[in-house]
Structure formats: C-alpha cells, structure tokens
Design a protein around this motif. Structure first.
Motif, PDB file in Angstrom:
ATOM      1  N   GLN B   6       0.838  -1.192   0.000  1.00  0.00           N
ATOM      2  CA  GLN B   6       0.000   0.000   0.000  1.00  0.00           C
ATOM      3  C   GLN B   6       0.874   1.244   0.000  1.00  0.00           C
ATOM      4  OE1 GLN B   6      -3.173  -1.806   3.127  1.00  0.00           O
ATOM      5  NE2 GLN B   6      -3.605   0.286   2.460  1.00  0.00           N
ATOM      6  N   MET B   7       0.445   2.229  -0.772  1.00  0.00           N
ATOM      7  CA  MET B   7       1.147   3.498  -0.804  1.00  0.00           C
ATOM      8  C   MET B   7       0.142   4.634  -0.830  1.00  0.00           C
ATOM      9  SD  MET B   7       4.425   3.110  -0.797  1.00  0.00           S
ATOM     10  CE  MET B   7       5.068   4.616  -1.484  1.00  0.00           C
ATOM     11  N   LEU B  20      -5.733   9.860  -3.199  1.00  0.00           N
ATOM     12  CA  LEU B  20      -5.575   8.626  -3.949  1.00  0.00           C
ATOM     13  C   LEU B  20      -4.751   7.655  -3.124  1.00  0.00           C
ATOM     14  CD1 LEU B  20      -5.755   6.899  -6.558  1.00  0.00           C
ATOM     15  CD2 LEU B  20      -3.656   8.054  -7.334  1.00  0.00           C
ATOM     16  N   LEU B  21      -5.335   6.516  -2.798  1.00  0.00           N
ATOM     17  CA  LEU B  21      -4.627   5.458  -2.095  1.00  0.00           C
ATOM     18  C   LEU B  21      -4.428   4.286  -3.053  1.00  0.00           C
ATOM     19  CD1 LEU B  21      -6.502   5.442   1.357  1.00  0.00           C
ATOM     20  CD2 LEU B  21      -4.628   6.908   0.578  1.00  0.00           C
ATOM     21  N   GLU B  22      -3.200   3.790  -3.079  1.00  0.00           N
ATOM     22  CA  GLU B  22      -2.861   2.734  -4.030  1.00  0.00           C
ATOM     23  C   GLU B  22      -2.614   1.407  -3.330  1.00  0.00           C
ATOM     24  OE1 GLU B  22      -1.688   5.276  -7.681  1.00  0.00           O
ATOM     25  OE2 GLU B  22      -2.828   3.454  -7.277  1.00  0.00           O
ATOM     26  N   GLU B  72      -3.517  -6.512 -10.723  1.00  0.00           N
ATOM     27  CA  GLU B  72      -2.637  -6.393  -9.559  1.00  0.00           C
ATOM     28  C   GLU B  72      -2.748  -5.056  -8.834  1.00  0.00           C
ATOM     29  OE1 GLU B  72      -1.759  -6.935 -12.663  1.00  0.00           O
ATOM     30  OE2 GLU B  72      -0.069  -5.694 -13.300  1.00  0.00           O
ATOM     31  N   HIS B  73      -3.537  -4.110  -9.371  1.00  0.00           N
ATOM     32  CA  HIS B  73      -3.631  -2.798  -8.751  1.00  0.00           C
ATOM     33  C   HIS B  73      -5.084  -2.426  -8.461  1.00  0.00           C
ATOM     34  CE1 HIS B  73       0.415  -1.889 -10.776  1.00  0.00           C
ATOM     35  NE2 HIS B  73       0.620  -2.001  -9.489  1.00  0.00           N
ATOM     36  N   PHE B  74      -5.307  -1.852  -7.288  1.00  0.00           N
ATOM     37  CA  PHE B  74      -6.657  -1.450  -6.881  1.00  0.00           C
ATOM     38  C   PHE B  74      -6.533  -0.132  -6.132  1.00  0.00           C
ATOM     39  CE2 PHE B  74     -10.957  -1.722  -6.337  1.00  0.00           C
ATOM     40  CZ  PHE B  74     -11.447  -2.178  -5.127  1.00  0.00           C
ATOM     41  N   SER B  75      -7.180   0.910  -6.660  1.00  0.00           N
ATOM     42  CA  SER B  75      -7.043   2.249  -6.086  1.00  0.00           C
ATOM     43  C   SER B  75      -8.327   2.666  -5.397  1.00  0.00           C
ATOM     44  CB  SER B  75      -6.727   3.262  -7.190  1.00  0.00           C
ATOM     45  OG  SER B  75      -5.539   2.915  -7.863  1.00  0.00           O
ATOM     46  N   LEU B  76      -8.146   3.416  -4.315  1.00  0.00           N
ATOM     47  CA  LEU B  76      -9.265   4.021  -3.594  1.00  0.00           C
ATOM     48  C   LEU B  76      -9.136   5.529  -3.732  1.00  0.00           C
ATOM     49  CD1 LEU B  76     -11.705   3.558  -1.624  1.00  0.00           C
ATOM     50  CD2 LEU B  76     -10.065   3.936   0.239  1.00  0.00           C
ATOM     51  N   ILE B  77     -10.222   6.176  -4.149  1.00  0.00           N
ATOM     52  CA  ILE B  77     -10.210   7.617  -4.398  1.00  0.00           C
ATOM     53  C   ILE B  77     -11.236   8.300  -3.509  1.00  0.00           C
ATOM     54  CG2 ILE B  77     -10.529   9.408  -6.137  1.00  0.00           C
ATOM     55  CD1 ILE B  77     -10.053   6.283  -7.758  1.00  0.00           C
ATOM     56  N   LEU B  78     -10.788   9.358  -2.863  1.00  0.00           N
ATOM     57  CA  LEU B  78     -11.690  10.210  -2.096  1.00  0.00           C
ATOM     58  C   LEU B  78     -11.724  11.560  -2.816  1.00  0.00           C
ATOM     59  CD1 LEU B  78     -10.328   8.112  -0.078  1.00  0.00           C
ATOM     60  CD2 LEU B  78     -10.948   9.726   1.721  1.00  0.00           C
ATOM     61  N   GLY B 105      -1.513  -1.107   5.517  1.00  0.00           N
ATOM     62  CA  GLY B 105      -2.390  -0.006   5.910  1.00  0.00           C
ATOM     63  C   GLY B 105      -1.853   1.364   5.529  1.00  0.00           C
ATOM     64  N   THR B 106      -2.791   2.303   5.357  1.00  0.00           N
ATOM     65  CA  THR B 106      -2.465   3.721   5.148  1.00  0.00           C
ATOM     66  C   THR B 106      -3.189   4.515   6.209  1.00  0.00           C
ATOM     67  OG1 THR B 106      -2.170   3.523   2.745  1.00  0.00           O
ATOM     68  CG2 THR B 106      -2.713   5.705   3.625  1.00  0.00           C
ATOM     69  N   ARG B 107      -2.421   5.288   6.955  1.00  0.00           N
ATOM     70  CA  ARG B 107      -3.034   6.147   7.970  1.00  0.00           C
ATOM     71  C   ARG B 107      -3.303   7.506   7.335  1.00  0.00           C
ATOM     72  NH1 ARG B 107      -3.593   5.702  13.388  1.00  0.00           N
ATOM     73  NH2 ARG B 107      -2.296   3.832  13.388  1.00  0.00           N
ATOM     74  N   LEU B 108      -4.570   7.838   7.138  1.00  0.00           N
ATOM     75  CA  LEU B 108      -4.979   9.084   6.495  1.00  0.00           C
ATOM     76  C   LEU B 108      -5.549  10.038   7.534  1.00  0.00           C
ATOM     77  CD1 LEU B 108      -5.689  10.861   4.004  1.00  0.00           C
ATOM     78  CD2 LEU B 108      -7.892   9.669   3.943  1.00  0.00           C
ATOM     79  N   THR B 109      -5.029  11.248   7.533  1.00  0.00           N
ATOM     80  CA  THR B 109      -5.556  12.311   8.379  1.00  0.00           C
ATOM     81  C   THR B 109      -6.064  13.421   7.484  1.00  0.00           C
ATOM     82  OG1 THR B 109      -3.975  11.798  10.129  1.00  0.00           O
ATOM     83  CG2 THR B 109      -5.045  13.951  10.220  1.00  0.00           C
ATOM     84  N   VAL B 110      -7.318  13.805   7.679  1.00  0.00           N
ATOM     85  CA  VAL B 110      -7.916  14.903   6.919  1.00  0.00           C
ATOM     86  C   VAL B 110      -8.163  16.049   7.890  1.00  0.00           C
ATOM     87  CG1 VAL B 110      -9.794  15.645   5.410  1.00  0.00           C
ATOM     88  CG2 VAL B 110      -9.004  13.263   5.356  1.00  0.00           C
TER      89      VAL B 110
END
Lengths: 112, 111
Positions: B6-7, B20-22, B72-78, B105-110
């Motif tokens: 994850q990146m 964008l989370l990859e 092999e790739h799945f992206s999450l977009i906010l 995991g990706t720790r996202l802070t908004v």
C-alpha cells in the motif's frame, strides 16, 4: 444479513494463564469462520479458519472449534505469552460472495 | 511469499482535497478489497473488486470510489476529502473469496 458478535472488548491476563475469546455468529448460509490477529500498527493476519463442524483447528498454540449447533467459534490458548498481546477479530463468510463480516474485535493484553 | 503493498503509508490532507490510495498485489488474486478501520468499529468494507472493472459496493461506499484497471492494482479515491474520513485504510486480496491477505495499511488524516 450476516453478523458476528465478540462479547469482550478487552481481556487482560497474566502471562501463563489460559484464555478464551468468544465469537458467535449468525448466517443463513453454510458458515466459514476465521480468526485474524492484528498486532499494534500492523496488518491483520489470518490465525485460524474452519468450515468443518466440531473439528478443532490449531495454529501457533491457538485453537478453535466450529460448533454449528451453537453458532460459535471461540478462540482459546492454554498459556498466553506477552507476544500474544494484540487485537483479535472473528470473521464470517457464508455465501461465497467474497465478503467477510468482522466482529468488532477483542483486545488481548498480557502482562508479566 | 504472498504480499500486498500500500502506498502511501501515511498521508495528511486538508478537507476538500482529493486523495488517492494505491494498493498492489503480486499473487494474481482476482478479488481485492478496501476497508477502513476505526477504534471500536472493527473493519468496515468500503468496496470489493472481483476483477478488472468489476467492482461492487461494500457496506460504507459513500464518499469513496475505486478503480481497477489491472488485476494487480486497486485504487481508492476520495473526491473532496472530509474530516470524518480520517482513518486507517487497509487493502486486501483473496485467492478464493475466503482467506484474505492484508496490506500494511495507510493512515490518512484529513484536517
């Protein structure tokens, strides 16, 4: 829909004692149950899985038996270690949709 | 050794910015997932992808969208992130629609 219930939010134990973490489920399909363990700041990892009624499954000292009659899949260990401190999730899939339903998790804290 | 990546691992964004989370996996698994994890709520399924361009809403899809153009790739977009989307996001993949392998995991802070 499917549901998983973990009754304990936090279990605190002294090293060397036995532990049982509760997991009950509801589904109208044939159940496939899992236990995942998540150590602090790490990803969840599969610990145990079972779809066979009344058969004990074991891994890394932990064991669980799926009991369809009581809709339960409790996680047990005979002697906990400090390294067992983690968050434990019970999860269920029933209809081969690929979707797992997770319980809210139980934090296990083991102290010396 | 089976691996899900994850990146980025940590991300801070301002409210209204796009995110964008990859996620990548090297196991040729058909099924991939995006979850968010919040204290006391366990893992909540956002989206599931059964293969390229074959995506399905999970339990909490509102405010998110996904893209899968390669297996092999799945992206999450906010789009226009909100403060209540602050969370830890996990990607996972499955070889058989049962056992799942999770990324770090990706720790996202908004803000």
């Amino acid at each position: 829909g499917d549901s998983v219930t973990q009754t304990e939010g936090l279990v605190t134990l002294t090293k060397g004692l036995p532990v049982m973490l509760n997991c009950t489920y509801q589904t109208t399909y044939s159940p496939f149950l899992f236990w995942y363990v998540q150590h602090l700041n790490e990803a969840p990892k599969l610990l145990l899985k079972s779809s066979t009624d009344n058969k004990r499954t074991e891994h890394q000292g932990f064991y669980a038996t799926l009991h369809k009659s009581s809709s339960s899949f409790h996680l047990q260990k005979s002697s906990v270690q400090l390294s067992d401190s983690a968050l434990y999730f019970c999860a269920l899939t029933g209809a081969n949709t690929g979707k797992l339903t997770f319980g809210h998790g139980t934090i296990l804290r083991v102290h010396p | 050794d089976m691996k899900v990546t994850q990146m980025p691992r940590y991300l801070i964004k301002r409210m209204g910015e796009n995110v964008l989370l990859e996620c990548g996996q090297d196991m040729s698994h058909e099924t991939m997932y995006w979850y968010r994890q919040d204290p006391g709520l366990g893992l909540q399924l956002i989206y599931i992808s059964y293969d390229v361009d074959s995506n399905s809403e999970g339990d909490i899809p509102k405010g998110y969208r996904v893209s899968r153009k390669k297996r092999e790739h799945f992206s999450l977009i906010l789009d226009s992130a909100k403060t209540n989307q602050t969370s830890v996001y996990f990607c996972a993949s499955s070889p058989d629609n049962y056992e799942q392998y999770f990324g770090p995991g990706t720790r996202l802070t908004v803000l």
